[in-house]
Design an enzyme around this catalytic site. Structure first.
Site, PDB file in Angstrom:
ATOM      1  N   GLU A  88       0.852  -1.190   0.000  1.00  0.00           N
ATOM      2  CA  GLU A  88       0.000   0.000   0.000  1.00  0.00           C
ATOM      3  C   GLU A  88       0.888   1.240   0.000  1.00  0.00           C
ATOM      4  O   GLU A  88       1.882   1.305   0.741  1.00  0.00           O
ATOM      5  CB  GLU A  88      -0.907   0.012   1.227  1.00  0.00           C
ATOM      6  CG  GLU A  88      -1.784   1.249   1.360  1.00  0.00           C
ATOM      7  CD  GLU A  88      -2.706   1.182   2.571  1.00  0.00           C
ATOM      8  OE1 GLU A  88      -3.095   0.055   2.964  1.00  0.00           O
ATOM      9  OE2 GLU A  88      -3.039   2.253   3.125  1.00  0.00           O
ATOM     10  N   GLU A  93      -2.869  11.369   3.044  1.00  0.00           N
ATOM     11  CA  GLU A  93      -3.905  11.145   4.048  1.00  0.00           C
ATOM     12  C   GLU A  93      -3.936  12.361   4.962  1.00  0.00           C
ATOM     13  O   GLU A  93      -2.893  12.950   5.273  1.00  0.00           O
ATOM     14  CB  GLU A  93      -3.630   9.889   4.885  1.00  0.00           C
ATOM     15  CG  GLU A  93      -3.881   8.593   4.167  1.00  0.00           C
ATOM     16  CD  GLU A  93      -3.729   7.409   5.114  1.00  0.00           C
ATOM     17  OE1 GLU A  93      -4.756   6.828   5.512  1.00  0.00           O
ATOM     18  OE2 GLU A  93      -2.572   7.087   5.462  1.00  0.00           O
TER      19      GLU A  93
END
Length: 210
Positions: A88, A93
């Site tokens: 990932e 974010e």
């Protein structure tokens, strides 16, 4: 997450990913599985994936209590090997109203979950201050040696992936994109400000150069 125009649409050349507070009790019970918040999650899985290159994106993020927007990637092998072995790459974010952007990598190391990340508030003693609700230029460079992530040319994440014989081999395979705005969760928590809705992520463009 839904595919409704109320949660995802294009207007004036911008992609809108909108998180809404639902107030109709019947809709909450029958359409949304008892959840009073809706949003959208877009994937390029089975449509577009790549290995190595430069990603450039112009994005404005929502900020607020309980809000968790992300622009990230998963290994194309996820259906075969699951997560985290697929890998990932979290390009962007942000959580709550901190106005901090995080970059993180996840993978499997000796059968266990491993991760490494940094952020714009403290990258080895350096920092940059941004209003994440304004448009910024985000960039990821990915080659056979490093993955580096930037906002407005400030680097806030770098990982050495040269050792392809180790677990870093995960990051030498195709990955696909994901864009989403989560409401609540383990990171932002579940203290959510209902007065902020609707709230949106705006995407001007995502470009990939190889």
């Amino acid at each position: 997450y839904t595919d409704r125009k109320e949660n995802v649409y294009v207007k004036d050349g911008l992609l809108h990913i909108r998180a809404n507070l639902e107030t109709n009790a019947d809709d909450i019970a029958n359409k949304f599985g008892g959840q009073k918040y809706t949003s959208a999650r877009l994937l390029s899985q089975n449509k577009f994936a790549f290995t190595y290159g430069t990603v450039e994106a112009r994005i404005a993020l929502p900020a607020g209590k309980g809000i968790w927007p992300a622009f990230w990637m998963l290994g194309e092998s996820i259906d075969k090997v699951s997560w985290p072995p697929c890998g990932e790459i979290d390009i962007i974010e942000a959580v709550n109203d901190d106005h901090i952007v995080y970059g993180t990598h996840h993978w499997a190391s000796n059968g266990s979950h491993a991760q490494y990340g940094n952020n714009t508030a403290d990258y080895y003693g350096k920092s940059t201050t941004i209003d994440i609700t304004e448009f910024h230029d985000y960039k990821m460079t990915w080659d056979r040696e490093y993955i580096r992530i930037f906002v407005d040319d400030f680097m806030y994440q770098e990982i050495d992936i040269k050792d392809t014989e180790s677990d870093m081999g995960t990051f030498h395979k195709p990955f696909f994109f994901i864009l989403n705005v989560a409401v609540g969760g383990s990171w932002p928590g579940f203290d959510i400000d209902d007065a902020q809705f609707p709230t949106e992520m705006l995407v001007d463009y995502i470009r990939v150069y190889k």
